[in-house]
Scaffold this motif. Structure first.
Motif, short mmCIF file in Angstrom:
data_model
loop_
_atom_site.label_atom_id
_atom_site.label_comp_id
_atom_site.label_asym_id
_atom_site.label_seq_id
_atom_site.Cartn_x
_atom_site.Cartn_y
_atom_site.Cartn_z
N GLU A 192 -10.52 1.87 -5.39
CA GLU A 192 -10.12 2.54 -6.59
C GLU A 192 -12.12 3.10 -6.92
O GLU A 192 -12.14 4.23 -6.99
N TYR A 193 -12.93 1.93 -7.22
CA TYR A 193 -14.44 1.88 -7.70
C TYR A 193 -14.65 3.32 -6.33
O TYR A 193 -15.42 4.23 -7.22
N THR A 194 -14.64 3.10 -4.79
CA THR A 194 -15.43 4.21 -4.13
C THR A 194 -15.04 5.80 -4.18
O THR A 194 -15.65 6.12 -3.68
N GLY A 239 -1.44 -5.97 -5.84
CA GLY A 239 -2.00 -4.83 -4.76
C GLY A 239 -1.29 -3.15 -4.57
O GLY A 239 -1.44 -3.07 -4.93
N ASN A 240 0.09 -3.23 -4.56
CA ASN A 240 1.45 -2.37 -4.77
C ASN A 240 1.11 -1.81 -6.50
O ASN A 240 1.16 -0.66 -6.14
N ARG A 241 0.73 -2.85 -7.51
CA ARG A 241 0.22 -2.20 -8.99
C ARG A 241 -0.88 -1.37 -9.02
O ARG A 241 -0.87 -0.36 -9.08
N ASN A 242 -2.35 -1.99 -8.06
CA ASN A 242 -3.52 -0.35 -7.93
C ASN A 242 -2.74 -0.11 -7.18
O ASN A 242 -4.02 1.12 -7.38
N ALA A 243 -2.37 -0.05 -5.89
CA ALA A 243 -2.37 1.41 -5.10
C ALA A 243 -1.65 2.51 -5.78
O ALA A 243 -1.79 3.71 -5.89
N ILE A 244 -0.29 1.86 -6.39
CA ILE A 244 0.24 2.97 -7.36
C ILE A 244 -0.56 3.44 -8.49
O ILE A 244 -0.79 5.23 -8.29
N LYS A 249 -3.80 8.24 -10.81
CA LYS A 249 -4.92 8.41 -11.27
C LYS A 249 -6.19 9.40 -10.40
O LYS A 249 -6.76 10.53 -11.07
N LEU A 250 -5.92 9.40 -9.26
CA LEU A 250 -6.80 10.09 -8.33
C LEU A 250 -6.26 11.10 -7.37
O LEU A 250 -7.24 12.13 -6.97
N LEU A 251 -5.45 10.16 -7.31
CA LEU A 251 -5.11 11.66 -6.28
C LEU A 251 -4.14 12.12 -6.40
O LEU A 251 -3.16 13.53 -5.72
N GLY A 252 -3.65 12.51 -7.51
CA GLY A 252 -2.24 13.31 -8.36
C GLY A 252 -0.79 13.02 -7.33
O GLY A 252 -0.93 11.76 -6.73
N PHE A 253 0.09 13.97 -7.76
CA PHE A 253 1.38 13.51 -7.37
C PHE A 253 1.64 13.71 -5.63
O PHE A 253 2.26 12.77 -5.82
N LYS A 254 1.00 14.43 -4.60
CA LYS A 254 1.38 14.12 -3.17
C LYS A 254 0.37 12.34 -3.09
O LYS A 254 1.41 12.24 -2.47
N GLY A 255 -0.26 12.52 -3.47
CA GLY A 255 -0.84 10.96 -3.45
C GLY A 255 0.36 9.64 -4.03
O GLY A 255 0.31 9.07 -3.39
N VAL A 256 0.22 10.21 -4.84
CA VAL A 256 1.86 9.06 -5.55
C VAL A 256 2.97 9.33 -5.05
O VAL A 256 3.45 7.28 -4.10
N MET A 257 3.83 10.13 -4.56
CA MET A 257 4.66 10.44 -3.58
C MET A 257 4.33 9.84 -2.22
O MET A 257 5.30 8.81 -2.32
#
Length: 303
Positions: A192-194, A239-244, A249-257
């Motif tokens: 997330e940070y990088t 880990g799963n919580r943080n990835a979602i 926050k950073l990759l948008g709808f496509k990233g979340v899906m």
């Protein structure tokens, strides 16, 4: 080139190391940092309430500033605390971040700064992380960015995210994007940070000649199916919580899906592959995924 080199020589560096109950590896890590061919100006260690004698060791270790936590706040909390302390008490240009089981080669920092001298608008630079058998450390392979090979002939690969195992982060980036999210506790805080640094418009590179050893017990990735220890299985919730969260926050709808699909596909894999604690693992995956959509820690900024 001469001006670049002069600028590099003026760049000061503070190493920030987070430790928890690995006193022998911490000794080796600090010794390697102190023996760099290009010396660091300062060393700061965050001790996550270790119980193995780390407190006494650090009290007697010359040239090291130590912050001792009264509880274990995880790697994420440790790095957030360390970087905040770096900004507060040091004026150095760069923060060199690593775990306590990170053993940098003698020229590791010099190679990072050599690269920095020929780059503009640097956010972070990541070292070439190897395991004890000299194979690439599986958990520390960075994610390449678009145009990754634009400077490949110089041993520089453009990346968008990396792990907290020997990365050099600029003060400018920290002051612009804030601190790592302490509430992540463990797993995913470095991603997330990088990625946040990348999204802020900084240039970030993997430096192939900057070599470092990561002395993990095993050179394996994260795989809940293979886990048998209940305490470690619990980490997959985080880990799963943080990835979602990161994808939201950073990759948008496509990233979340894309991330959500990975979690959904994982459930039948757990169910039908040979492994222990299947129902508990499925519960952990679902719980972490659902909570990730409501997890909203506040990013802290530093002056």
């Amino acid at each position: 080139m001469e001006n670049r080199i002069d600028m590099r020589e003026k760049r000061s560096v503070c190493a920030v190391i987070v430790t928890y109950n690995k006193i022998d590896l911490l000794r080796e890590c600090i010794a390697a940092v102190k023996k760099q061919s290009r010396e660091v100006e300062h060393i700061l260690v965050v001790d996550n309430n270790s119980t193995d004698g780390t407190l006494d060791f650090l009290k007697n270790e010359e040239g090291v500033d130590a912050v001792h936590m009264d509880r274990n706040i995880g790697g994420a909390g440790g790095f957030s605390t360390g970087i905040q302390k770096f900004i507060s008490i040091r004026a150095d240009s760069y923060c060199w971040i690593m775990d306590d089981d990170t053993i940098p080669n003698k020229d590791c920092l010099m190679e990072l700064l050599n690269a920095e001298a020929n780059l503009d608008n640097v956010g972070f630079l990541a070292s070439n992380v190897r395991w004890t058998d000299n194979n690439p450390a599986v958990m520390n392979v960075p994610k390449t960015a678009i145009g990754w090979n634009e400077r490949a002939s110089e041993g520089l690969i453009k990346i968008e995210r990396a792990s907290f195992v020997s990365i050099l982060v600029s003060r400018e980036a920290i002051e612009k994007i804030g601190l790592p999210i302490a509430e992540f506790f463990i797993w995913g805080d470095d991603v997330e940070y990088t990625l946040r640094i990348t999204k802020a418009g900084f240039n970030n590179y993997f430096v192939s000649n900057s070599m470092v050893l990561h002395k993990m017990k095993e050179n394996i990735g994260i795989d809940i199916i293979k886990e048998t220890n209940s305490n470690r299985i619990n980490r997959y919730y985080v880990g799963n919580r943080n990835a979602i969260y990161t994808n939201r926050k950073l990759l948008g709808f496509k990233g979340v899906m894309k991330e959500l699909l990975k979690h959904i596909i994982l459930i039948p894999k757990i169910l039908f592959k040979k492994n222990d604690k299947k129902l508990y693992k499925i519960f952990i995956v679902i719980k972490g995924t659902v909570v990730g959509f409501f997890f909203n820690p506040k990013i802290k900024y530093v002056k």
